[in-house]
Design an enzyme around this catalytic site. Structure first.
Site, short mmCIF file in Angstrom:
data_model
loop_
_atom_site.label_atom_id
_atom_site.label_comp_id
_atom_site.label_asym_id
_atom_site.label_seq_id
_atom_site.Cartn_x
_atom_site.Cartn_y
_atom_site.Cartn_z
N ASN A 1 -9.61 -13.98 -11.66
CA ASN A 1 -9.89 -12.68 -11.77
C ASN A 1 -10.91 -12.48 -10.34
OD1 ASN A 1 -10.68 -10.22 -12.03
ND2 ASN A 1 -11.77 -10.14 -14.03
N TRP A 2 -10.30 -12.24 -9.24
CA TRP A 2 -11.01 -11.87 -8.26
C TRP A 2 -12.05 -10.73 -8.04
CZ3 TRP A 2 -7.39 -13.52 -3.65
CH2 TRP A 2 -7.12 -15.30 -3.75
N LYS A 3 -11.95 -9.94 -8.94
CA LYS A 3 -12.56 -8.68 -8.97
C LYS A 3 -12.46 -8.01 -7.55
CE LYS A 3 -14.86 -10.45 -12.74
NZ LYS A 3 -16.25 -10.56 -13.46
N HIS B 1 -10.60 -5.05 -19.09
CA HIS B 1 -11.69 -5.90 -18.93
C HIS B 1 -13.13 -5.21 -19.00
CE1 HIS B 1 -14.63 -8.11 -16.54
NE2 HIS B 1 -13.57 -9.23 -16.53
N GLU C 1 -15.61 -4.74 -17.69
CA GLU C 1 -16.34 -4.03 -16.51
C GLU C 1 -15.58 -2.70 -16.43
OE1 GLU C 1 -15.82 -6.96 -13.44
OE2 GLU C 1 -17.27 -8.24 -14.37
N GLU D 1 -13.55 -12.40 -24.07
CA GLU D 1 -14.58 -12.47 -22.92
C GLU D 1 -15.86 -12.05 -23.65
OE1 GLU D 1 -13.01 -12.89 -18.86
OE2 GLU D 1 -13.45 -11.09 -19.24
N GLY E 1 -20.20 -13.68 -15.92
CA GLY E 1 -21.02 -13.66 -14.72
C GLY E 1 -22.52 -14.05 -14.86
N SER F 1 -18.22 -17.16 -17.50
CA SER F 1 -18.82 -18.24 -16.93
C SER F 1 -18.17 -19.68 -17.00
CB SER F 1 -20.07 -18.52 -17.32
OG SER F 1 -20.85 -17.08 -17.05
N GLY G 1 -13.83 -15.80 -13.22
CA GLY G 1 -14.19 -14.95 -12.38
C GLY G 1 -14.89 -15.67 -11.10
N GLY G 2 -16.31 -15.91 -11.32
CA GLY G 2 -16.80 -16.57 -10.22
C GLY G 2 -16.28 -17.75 -9.56
P1 PGA Z 1 -17.10 -15.09 -14.91
O1 PGA Z 1 -16.08 -13.81 -14.87
O2 PGA Z 1 -16.21 -16.09 -15.10
O3 PGA Z 1 -17.52 -14.92 -13.55
O4 PGA Z 1 -17.89 -15.27 -15.99
C1 PGA Z 1 -15.04 -13.80 -15.82
C2 PGA Z 1 -14.59 -12.53 -16.06
O5 PGA Z 1 -15.14 -11.43 -15.69
O6 PGA Z 1 -13.27 -12.28 -16.34
#
Ligand code: PGA
Length: 284
Positions: free
Chosen positions: A41-43, A125, A127, A195, A201, A241, A262-263
């Site tokens: 997930n590159w956001k 998600h 967010e 999640e 994050g 994470s 994500g990251g």
């Molecule tokens: P993260 O993000 O791996 O940076 O914690 C995961 C996500 O938001 O899908």
């Protein structure tokens, strides 16, 4: 005193033993029911040039030991579809609109996503939930994704406060059940991503024992709602994470079938390091 030959043998034995330790048997989705799935997930993080550099930097692709999905921002779906196909990576979107077309400025409909070759769509998600996306809207989005023969990756998870108040399972059950209201009884082509919001994050990962408890609970909710056969087929990913240091421990859990990353998915090296860890597990 040891001869040179004996010293060499000792060094080689040590190397072999330590390499065996590194490749200790860890298998994603140990039940063997489901092919592991790793979704990036590159956001809102990459330009076209950066994205192309990322794919050029993937030296191990195509991957056969797991399904790999990458979800860039909407404008990158079309220009990246060719190179992703070449690398054997499925195209994923980060959102979809709940209606099929109309006066919705700035939104993107399912028909267009499917036309561009999108195979997966992240839905709900945290967010986006924090920006006001409701369970009702998520159910409609799931319906749109399925209507265009794509696969929704439905995100669920509790906040830190809900966790402290002992509400985790209740929150997850409601999120899973309401998202599935958009599916027909026989449709099992979806993915759930657990999640915990406090782990996204932040560098904090949930304890393996807690992850397994929630994943197995999600499978139970799926079974109650859709039947056991369906529950056994649906990949349940962990997200929050995830990186190459924790992926093997997470994936060794019985009800973890992969990860939403994500990251650690933003650099080719750190993303491939995750895939490599899984390959080591498969080879044993
Ligand atoms: P993260 O993000 O791996 O940076 O914690 C995961 C996500 O938001 O899908």
């Amino acid at each position: 005193m040891d001869s040179i030959l004996e010293q060499h043998i000792r060094i080689i034995v040590r190397q072999v033993l330590s390499s065996m330790e590194v490749t200790e048997a860890i298998k994603c989705s140990p039940s063997g029911r489901i092919k592991p799935l790793i979704a990036a997930n590159w956001k809102m993080n990459k330009t076209l040039r950066e994205a192309e550099q990322f794919f050029d930097g993937l030296s191990l692709a195509p991957y056969d030991h797991c399904t790999v999905v990458c979800c860039p921002a909407f404008p990158l779906l079309h220009p990246l579809s060719g190179i992703m196909k070449q690398k054997g990576i499925a195209l994923g979107a980060q959102n979809i609109h709940e209606e099929s077309k109309g006066a919705y400025t700035g939104e993107v409909q399912g028909e267009l996503l499917a036309e561009l070759g999108t195979e997966y769509v992240i839905i709900g998600h945290s967010e986006r939930r924090m920006a006001g996306e409701s369970n009702e809207s998520i159910a409609k989005k799931v319906k749109q994704v399925l209507a265009h023969s794509m696969i929704p990756i439905i995100c669920v998870g509790e906040t830190q406060m809900q966790r402290e108040q002992g509400m985790t399972k209740e929150v997850i059950r409601i999120q899973v059940q309401s998202a599935l209201e958009g599916t027909t009884a026989s449709n099992c082509k979806f993915v759930i991503a657990y999640e915990p919001i406090w782990a996204i994050g932040t560098g904090k990962t949930a304890k393996p024992v807690d992850v397994q408890e929630i994943h197995s609970y999600i499978r139970q909710v799926l079974s109650d709602h859709k039947g056991q056969a369906c529950a056994n087929e649906v990949p349940i990913l962990y997200g929050g994470s995830v990186n190459s240091n924790n992926i093997r421990e997470l994936c060794a859990l019985n009800d973890v079938d992969g990860a939403l990353v994500g990251g650690a998915s933003l650099e080719a090296n750190s993303f491939e390091a995750i895939l490599k860890e899984l390959r080591l597990g498969e080879e044993r």
